[in-house]
Design an enzyme around this catalytic site. Structure first.
Site, PDB file in Angstrom:
ATOM      1  N   SER A   1       0.840  -1.204   0.000  1.00 18.36           N
ATOM      2  CA  SER A   1       0.000   0.000   0.000  1.00 18.36           C
ATOM      3  C   SER A   1       0.868   1.244   0.000  1.00 18.36           C
ATOM      4  O   SER A   1       1.960   1.252   0.576  1.00 18.36           O
ATOM      5  CB  SER A   1      -0.868  -0.014   1.258  1.00 18.36           C
ATOM      6  OG  SER A   1      -1.443   1.250   1.474  1.00 18.36           O
TER       7      SER A   1
ATOM      8  N   TYR B   1      -1.761  -1.038  10.675  1.00 20.32           N
ATOM      9  CA  TYR B   1      -2.084  -1.673   9.391  1.00 20.32           C
ATOM     10  C   TYR B   1      -0.954  -1.435   8.381  1.00 20.32           C
ATOM     11  O   TYR B   1      -0.449  -2.355   7.739  1.00 20.32           O
ATOM     12  CB  TYR B   1      -3.415  -1.122   8.838  1.00 20.32           C
ATOM     13  CG  TYR B   1      -3.545  -1.276   7.341  1.00 20.32           C
ATOM     14  CD1 TYR B   1      -3.825  -2.513   6.779  1.00 20.32           C
ATOM     15  CD2 TYR B   1      -3.349  -0.182   6.489  1.00 20.32           C
ATOM     16  CE1 TYR B   1      -3.918  -2.664   5.407  1.00 20.32           C
ATOM     17  CE2 TYR B   1      -3.435  -0.327   5.117  1.00 20.32           C
ATOM     18  CZ  TYR B   1      -3.717  -1.564   4.572  1.00 20.32           C
ATOM     19  OH  TYR B   1      -3.792  -1.703   3.214  1.00 20.32           O
TER      20      TYR B   1
ATOM     21  N   LYS C   1       2.113  -3.940   6.350  1.00 17.47           N
ATOM     22  CA  LYS C   1       2.504  -3.958   4.928  1.00 17.47           C
ATOM     23  C   LYS C   1       4.018  -3.748   4.797  1.00 17.47           C
ATOM     24  O   LYS C   1       4.711  -4.430   4.037  1.00 17.47           O
ATOM     25  CB  LYS C   1       1.756  -2.871   4.149  1.00 17.47           C
ATOM     26  CG  LYS C   1       0.256  -3.076   4.089  1.00 17.47           C
ATOM     27  CD  LYS C   1      -0.113  -4.285   3.237  1.00 17.47           C
ATOM     28  CE  LYS C   1      -1.585  -4.546   3.165  1.00 17.47           C
ATOM     29  NZ  LYS C   1      -1.938  -5.818   2.517  1.00 17.47           N
TER      30      LYS C   1
END
Ligand code: UD1
Length: 356
Positions: free
Chosen positions: A129, A153, A157
Site C-alpha cells: 500500500s 495496518y 505492509k
C-alpha cells in the site's frame, strides 16, 4: 508462464482480488482462489463466474492454516505463483486491535511463504500500500521515497515487504513484486461486482456512494485546512480494473526473474476530496451533500504516485479516467444498493478446508 500452470490468489473474493481474478481468467490463466470469507462473500465468486463464463476453483481456507494451505498446494501441483491479497485492512481498527493485525497479516504471510517454500513455489505478487510512505517528502512519490507508515495496518505492509525482501536475498531463486496501491476506486463495468464494505465504510468512495443512495445523510469531509488547491487532502484514485491489470503485468515480470522489486500502482494524477465529491456528483446527476469536519487523525496531505517505474518496467499504465471510474461505481451501487449483503455469504461445506 505456461498455459497449464495456475496462479493461487489469496483473498480472491475481496474487492481487488475478485477484479484481478476476472482479468486472469479473461487472459486464459488458470486460477485457484482461497479466501476465509471473513470480510468478503462467496457470492463474489459466483459473480466472477457469471462475468467470465468460467468455472472458478475456490477453497475456503485461512492463510494461518498451514495444513490447509499445503492441502491446496498438493491438490494443485500446477500452481506456480501466488498473488497474495488476503489480510485485514482497516486503519482505524488496526490502532485498536494491533495484535490481530500483526497476527493475521504478518504471521499469515509467513505461514503462506513457509507453505510455498515447502512445495517449491518461488513467485509471489504482494498487495502492499502507498501507506508505507507515511507523509512523503516529495510528490509525486517515487518508490525510493523513505518508508515509515504511521499506523499498525500500514506497518504490517511495511514489515511484510521487508520479510519478502529478506527471503529473496537469502534465496536468489525467489521472485517478488511488491505492489504499492494508491486509492482503488470504481467497480466492474458489468455492474454486478464492486466494493462490498460491511458496516459503515471507512473509505471515501464507498461512503460517498452510500450517501448517493440515501443510506447516509451526508459525507463528512475530513479537514479543509490542508495546503492544497481547495484545502482538502489529495489522493491518487485508480480504477480497480486498471489496478487488477497491474497484477498481470507484475506476474509476467516475475518470469524475467527480477528478484524482489517494488512498484507504485497509481495514475500519477491527484484529486482532492472535494474534486471527488464533484466528479461523483456528476456521475449521479445531482449535488451530493457534505459537511466540512476536523481532520481525521493519521491522514496525510498528499499521496500521489509517480508510476513511471511500473509504466516502463511492467509496460503497464492506468488508462481509465475519473469520470468513467465514478460512473462504474454508481452503476454498481445503484444496481446493488446493499452490495452483496442480500446474497448467501458462505461457501458450500465441500469447499471448506479447515484444520485450525
Ligand atoms: C486509507 C488508508 C490506507 C489504506 C486505504 C485502503 C489511512 C490513513 N489510510 O487510505 O492505508 O490502504 O485506506 O483501505 O487511513 N475522507 C473524507 N471523508 C470520509 C472518508 C475519507 O473526507 O468519510 C478523506 C480522507 O480524509 C482522505 C481521502 O478522503 O483524505 C481518502 O480517504 P480513504 O478513502 O479513507 O483513503 P486513504 O485514507 O487515502
Amino acid at each position: 508462464m505456461s498455459t497449464s500452470s495456475s496462479v493461487l490468489v489469496t483473498g480472491g473474493a475481496g474487492y481487488i482480488g475478485s477484479h484481478t481474478v476476472i482479468e486472469l481468467l479473461n487472459s486464459n490463466q488458470n486460477v485457484v482462489i482461497i479466501d476465509n470469507l471473513y470480510n468478503s462473500s462467496f457470492e463474489a465468486v459466483r459473480r466472477i463466474e457469471t462475468i467470465t463464463g468460467k468455472k472458478v476453483t475456490f477453497y475456503k481456507v485461512d492463510i494461518l492454516d498451514k495444513k490447509a494451505l499445503l492441502q491446496v498446494f498438493n491438490q494443485h501441483p500446477e500452481i506456480s505463483s501466488v498473488i497474495h491479497f488476503a489480510g485485514l485492512k482497516a486503519v482505524g481498527e488496526s490502532t485498536k486491535i494491533p495484535l490481530d493485525y500483526y497476527h493475521n497479516n504478518i504471521t499469515g504471510t509467513i505461514t503462506l511463504l513457509q507453505a510455498m517454500k515447502e512445495v517449491g513455489i518461488k513467485n509471489i505478487v504482494f498487495s502492499s500500500s502507498a501507506t508505507v510512505y507515511g507523509d512523503p517528502p516529495v510528490i509525486p512519490i517515487p518508490e525510493t521515497s523513505p518508508i515509515g507508515s504511521t499506523n499498525p495496518y500500514g506497518r504490517t505492509k511495511q514489515f511484510i515487504e521487508s520479510i519478502i525482501r529478506d527471503l529473496c536475498t537469502a534465496n536468489p531463486d525467489w521472485n517478488a513484486a511488491l505492489l504499492r496501491y494508491f486509492n482503488p476506486a470504481g467497480a466492474h463495468p458489468s455492474g454486478i461486482l464492486g466494493e462490498n464494505p460491511l458496516g459503515v465504510p471507512n473509505n471515501l468512495m464507498p461512503f460517498l456512494s452510500q450517501v448517493a443512495i440515501g443510506k447516509r445523510e451526508y459525507l463528512s469531509v475530513f479537514g479543509q485546512d490542508y495546503p492544497t488547491r481547495d484545502g482538502t487532502a489529495i489522493r491518487d484514485y485508480i480504477h480497480v480494473v486498471d489496478l487488477a491489470k497491474g497484477h498481470l503485468a507484475a506476474l509476467k515480470k516475475l518470469d524475467d526473474q527480477p528478484g524482489c522489486v517494488e512498484y507504485n500502482l497509481g495514475t500519477g494524477q491527484g484529486s482532492t476530496v472535494l474534486e471527488m465529491v464533484q466528479a461523483f456528483s456528476k456521475a449521479v446527476g445531482r449535488d451530493l451533500p457534505y459537511k466540512i469536519m476536523d481532520r481525521r487523525p493519521g491522514d496525510v496531505t498528499n499521496l500521489t504516485a509517480n508510476p513511471t517505474k511500473a509504466n516502463t518496467e511492467l509496460d503497464w499504465k492506468a488508462e481509465i479516467d475519473l469520470d468513467t471510474t465514478c460512473a462504474s461505481l454508481w452503476n454498481w451501487q445503484s444496481k446493488n444498493p446493499n452490495g452483496l449483503e442480500d446474497c448467501p455469504g458462505d461457501a458450500p461445506p465441500e469447499l471448506v478446508i479447515k484444520y485450525i
